[in-house]
Scaffold this motif. Structure first.
Motif, PDB file in Angstrom:
ATOM      1  N   VAL A 351       0.834  -1.206   0.000  1.00 28.09           N
ATOM      2  CA  VAL A 351       0.000   0.000   0.000  1.00 28.09           C
ATOM      3  C   VAL A 351       0.866   1.253   0.000  1.00 28.09           C
ATOM      4  CG1 VAL A 351      -1.674   1.334   1.346  1.00 28.09           C
ATOM      5  CG2 VAL A 351      -1.940  -1.144   1.120  1.00 28.09           C
ATOM      6  N   LEU A 352       1.935   1.221   0.795  1.00 35.45           N
ATOM      7  CA  LEU A 352       2.816   2.382   0.914  1.00 35.45           C
ATOM      8  C   LEU A 352       3.450   2.760  -0.419  1.00 35.45           C
ATOM      9  CD1 LEU A 352       3.614   4.165   3.302  1.00 35.45           C
ATOM     10  CD2 LEU A 352       5.646   2.759   3.599  1.00 35.45           C
ATOM     11  N   MET A 353       3.710   1.775  -1.277  1.00 29.99           N
ATOM     12  CA  MET A 353       4.320   2.050  -2.578  1.00 29.99           C
ATOM     13  C   MET A 353       3.439   2.932  -3.461  1.00 29.99           C
ATOM     14  SD  MET A 353       5.973  -1.615  -3.679  1.00 29.99           S
ATOM     15  CE  MET A 353       7.183  -2.463  -2.678  1.00 29.99           C
ATOM     16  N   PHE A 354       2.129   2.871  -3.266  1.00 27.57           N
ATOM     17  CA  PHE A 354       1.231   3.695  -4.063  1.00 27.57           C
ATOM     18  C   PHE A 354       1.303   5.170  -3.658  1.00 27.57           C
ATOM     19  CE2 PHE A 354      -0.696  -0.403  -4.890  1.00 27.57           C
ATOM     20  CZ  PHE A 354      -1.243  -0.275  -6.158  1.00 27.57           C
ATOM     21  N   LEU A 355       1.554   5.454  -2.390  1.00 23.34           N
ATOM     22  CA  LEU A 355       1.304   6.786  -1.843  1.00 23.34           C
ATOM     23  C   LEU A 355       2.296   7.836  -2.307  1.00 23.34           C
ATOM     24  CD1 LEU A 355       0.262   5.775   1.788  1.00 23.34           C
ATOM     25  CD2 LEU A 355      -1.114   5.883  -0.290  1.00 23.34           C
ATOM     26  N   GLY A 356       3.577   7.605  -2.041  1.00 26.99           N
ATOM     27  CA  GLY A 356       4.585   8.579  -2.469  1.00 26.99           C
ATOM     28  C   GLY A 356       4.652   9.781  -1.548  1.00 26.99           C
ATOM     29  N   GLY A 357       5.492  10.751  -1.944  1.00 28.76           N
ATOM     30  CA  GLY A 357       5.728  11.930  -1.129  1.00 28.76           C
ATOM     31  C   GLY A 357       4.801  13.077  -1.486  1.00 28.76           C
ATOM     32  N   CYS A 358       5.289  14.285  -1.241  1.00 29.31           N
ATOM     33  CA  CYS A 358       4.499  15.487  -1.490  1.00 29.31           C
ATOM     34  C   CYS A 358       4.690  15.975  -2.923  1.00 29.31           C
ATOM     35  CB  CYS A 358       4.905  16.595  -0.525  1.00 29.31           C
ATOM     36  SG  CYS A 358       4.600  16.204   1.220  1.00 29.31           S
ATOM     37  N   THR A 359       3.752  16.775  -3.378  1.00 31.36           N
ATOM     38  CA  THR A 359       3.860  17.380  -4.693  1.00 31.36           C
ATOM     39  C   THR A 359       4.990  18.413  -4.683  1.00 31.36           C
ATOM     40  OG1 THR A 359       1.464  17.173  -4.841  1.00 31.36           O
ATOM     41  CG2 THR A 359       2.538  18.517  -6.504  1.00 31.36           C
ATOM     42  N   GLY A 360       5.760  18.439  -5.769  1.00 32.92           N
ATOM     43  CA  GLY A 360       6.886  19.366  -5.826  1.00 32.92           C
ATOM     44  C   GLY A 360       8.127  18.835  -5.149  1.00 32.92           C
ATOM     45  N   SER A 361       8.136  17.526  -4.860  1.00 35.49           N
ATOM     46  CA  SER A 361       9.327  16.888  -4.290  1.00 35.49           C
ATOM     47  C   SER A 361       9.933  15.977  -5.351  1.00 35.49           C
ATOM     48  CB  SER A 361       8.941  16.061  -3.057  1.00 35.49           C
ATOM     49  OG  SER A 361       8.193  14.918  -3.449  1.00 35.49           O
TER      50      SER A 361
END
Length: 498
Positions: A351-361
């Protein structure tokens, strides 16, 4: 209206696509890429490893083609780039640079095949960090430095495109990052140039701090340099087949955790911080949600290790935090093999693989901003079902979010999941088991790197996959990094005719 007049009106409404600005931009970037190949050549020359000639030859070819493209685009007014040219340029930059980045990998050690070399270079530039190479512990320094440099170049390119280009193209809710400007036309490059300067400064400062952090943790200068470039870019290429596990040092793990998470935050907020407004970084709703997700998954992973007797105390906490930071930042470093922690860990990390970081990172994945907007849209829909006459506007950071932005986000989320499913099914169709196929699909689409299981897990790599599987995953990495829509638009006949 006569046929001749109708033809004249159509010609005036749909001018021919001017490729000269695209050629000029590609030429400049290729020349920079070629010149940068001389640094790994110098590293190999000093180490007398025999790979310097391949880098010098690759640099000569790349610079030559870059100059030719620059000359062919001479006279083009690059600031007048329109949206059709922007879509084409955004995709062609990653494809063309990745092709030329393969030359040292093919001509010199490790002498990869074309398919494997392209996978490795695309993985580098998209900051995926998936690799087909083994024997990294004894690899020539030039190749190790080149892989780290590809990560670093790709990382700053990702940030600039996410902040200066994608908002103008209205992809996946990126309109929220459209800056105020008196120029409301479809010309974005002047603003992109101004934005890039501040972002490059923030990116450079964070890179230097990370390199210093690794050096203070006890790394040698070369390891600190290459791993620093890989960390800040959310890349994941390491200098050992064991990734960061080769150091077996808590200090190295904690430095990596800090900078993997730092690279997952919006770089425009770092620009604001350097300008004297650091508080905005912590007031941002996307940043707060991101750290809440990190906390929840870290606690869940820690408890799972303790209850199943995998580890306890600080070791379990550090292992959980490192793995969560590595996956949600899509860096893909490994300090321990988390695939041995049991099925629950596989489910959490999948599940964590789908999420990712913040926009502009520099991180990949769906991005926290889109998850926020999507959840707010679902909540709005449920409220409308219960209170049909009520008004429930979606807000982000206190400001209302337009319906077209919400639709853009939901459309992107659907495309993302659909693309993942297609890639996973395609890999299954050519013989991979479901665990390997679907974890590799999301690992490459989200630019994470390692998947799950004994074939593509963190303790192995992608070198044992067949060429068709490698090609599919190479395309998945490009689609994920280019936000899918940017590529799909180019295969529509309407794009070329109108």
């Amino acid at each position: 209206m006569t046929l001749a007049k109708a033809s004249r009106v159509q010609t005036e409404a749909t001018p021919a696509l001017d490729l000269r600005p695209i050629a000029a931009t590609l030429g400049t970037l290729l020349s920079i890429l070629g010149a940068s190949m001389l640094l790994p050549a110098l590293a190999d020359f000093r180490a007398n490893s025999g790979g310097a000639g391949a880098f010098v030859g690759s640099a000569a070819v790349t610079i030559f083609v870059g100059v030719l493209l620059s000359v062919s685009g001479r006279g083009a007014s690059v600031p007048r780039l329109d949206l059709r040219q922007a879509f084409l340029l955004t995709t062609s930059v990653w494809v063309v640079l990745a092709i030329f980045a393969t030359l040292p990998l093919i001509w010199g050690p490790p002498h990869l095949s074309v398919v494997h070399a392209l996978f490795e270079s695309v993985s580098g530039l998209t900051t995926t960090g998936a690799s087909v190479m083994t024997g990294l512990d004894a690899m020539a320094p030039g190749i190790l430095l080149w892989r780290a440099m590809l990560h670093w170049f790709g990382g700053i390119g990702i940030v600039v495109i996410a902040i200066a280009v994608l908002p103008a193209l209205s992809i996946g809710g990126m309109q929220l990052f459209r800056t105020e400007s008196s120029d409301r036309s479809e010309k974005f490059l002047p603003r992109a140039g101004a934005v890039a300067k501040g972002l490059l400064l923030a990116y450079g400062v964070l890179s230097v701090l990370c390199i210093i952090g690794y050096a203070l943790a006890g790394m040698g200068l070369f390891d600190a340099l290459t791993l620093g470039l890989s960390t800040v870019s959310s890349g994941g290429f390491a200098n050992s087949d064991s990734s960061l596990g080769v150091f077996a040092d808590p200090a190295v793990d904690y430095v990596a955790i800090v900078f993997m998470l730092a690279a997952s935050l919006p770089f425009p907020l770092y620009v604001r911080a350097l300008a004297g407004d650091p508080g905005r970084l912590f007031r941002n709703p996307e940043v707060r949600t991101f750290f809440a997700i990190v906390l929840v998954f870290t606690v869940a992973s820690f408890l799972q290790q303790v209850f199943q007797g995998v580890a306890a105390g600080e070791v379990a906490l550090r292992g959980a935090l490192f793995t969560v930071a590595s996956l949600i930042s899509t860096t893909g470093f490994m300090s321990v093999d988390y695939t041995n922690w049991g099925p629950l860990s596989d489910a959490l990390f999948f599940v964590l693989m789908f999420l990712g970081g913040c926009t502009g990172s520099t991180a990949g994945g769906l991005k926290t901003l889109r998850l926020l907007i999507a959840m707010k849209a679902v909540r709005q829909h449920l409220k409308r079902i219960s209170y049909r006459n009520g008004l429930f506007p979606i807000r982000y950071g206190g400001a209302p979010v337009a319906d077209d932005v919400v639709a853009s986000v939901l459309g992107f989320v659907f495309l993302y999941i659909a693309t993942f499913a297609v890639v996973g099914v395609a890999l299954s169709a050519i013989g991979l088991d479901l665990r390997t196929a679907f974890s590799a699909a999301i690992a490459c689409l989200s630019n994470v790197g390692p998947g799950l299981g004994p074939i593509v897990g963190p303790a192995t790599n992608y070198g044992n996959l067949s060429d068709p599987a490698v090609v599919i995953l190479t395309l998945a990495m490009l689609l994920g990094r280019l936000e899918i829509v940017t590529v799909l638009v180019l295969v529509m006949p309407r794009f070329w005719s109108r």
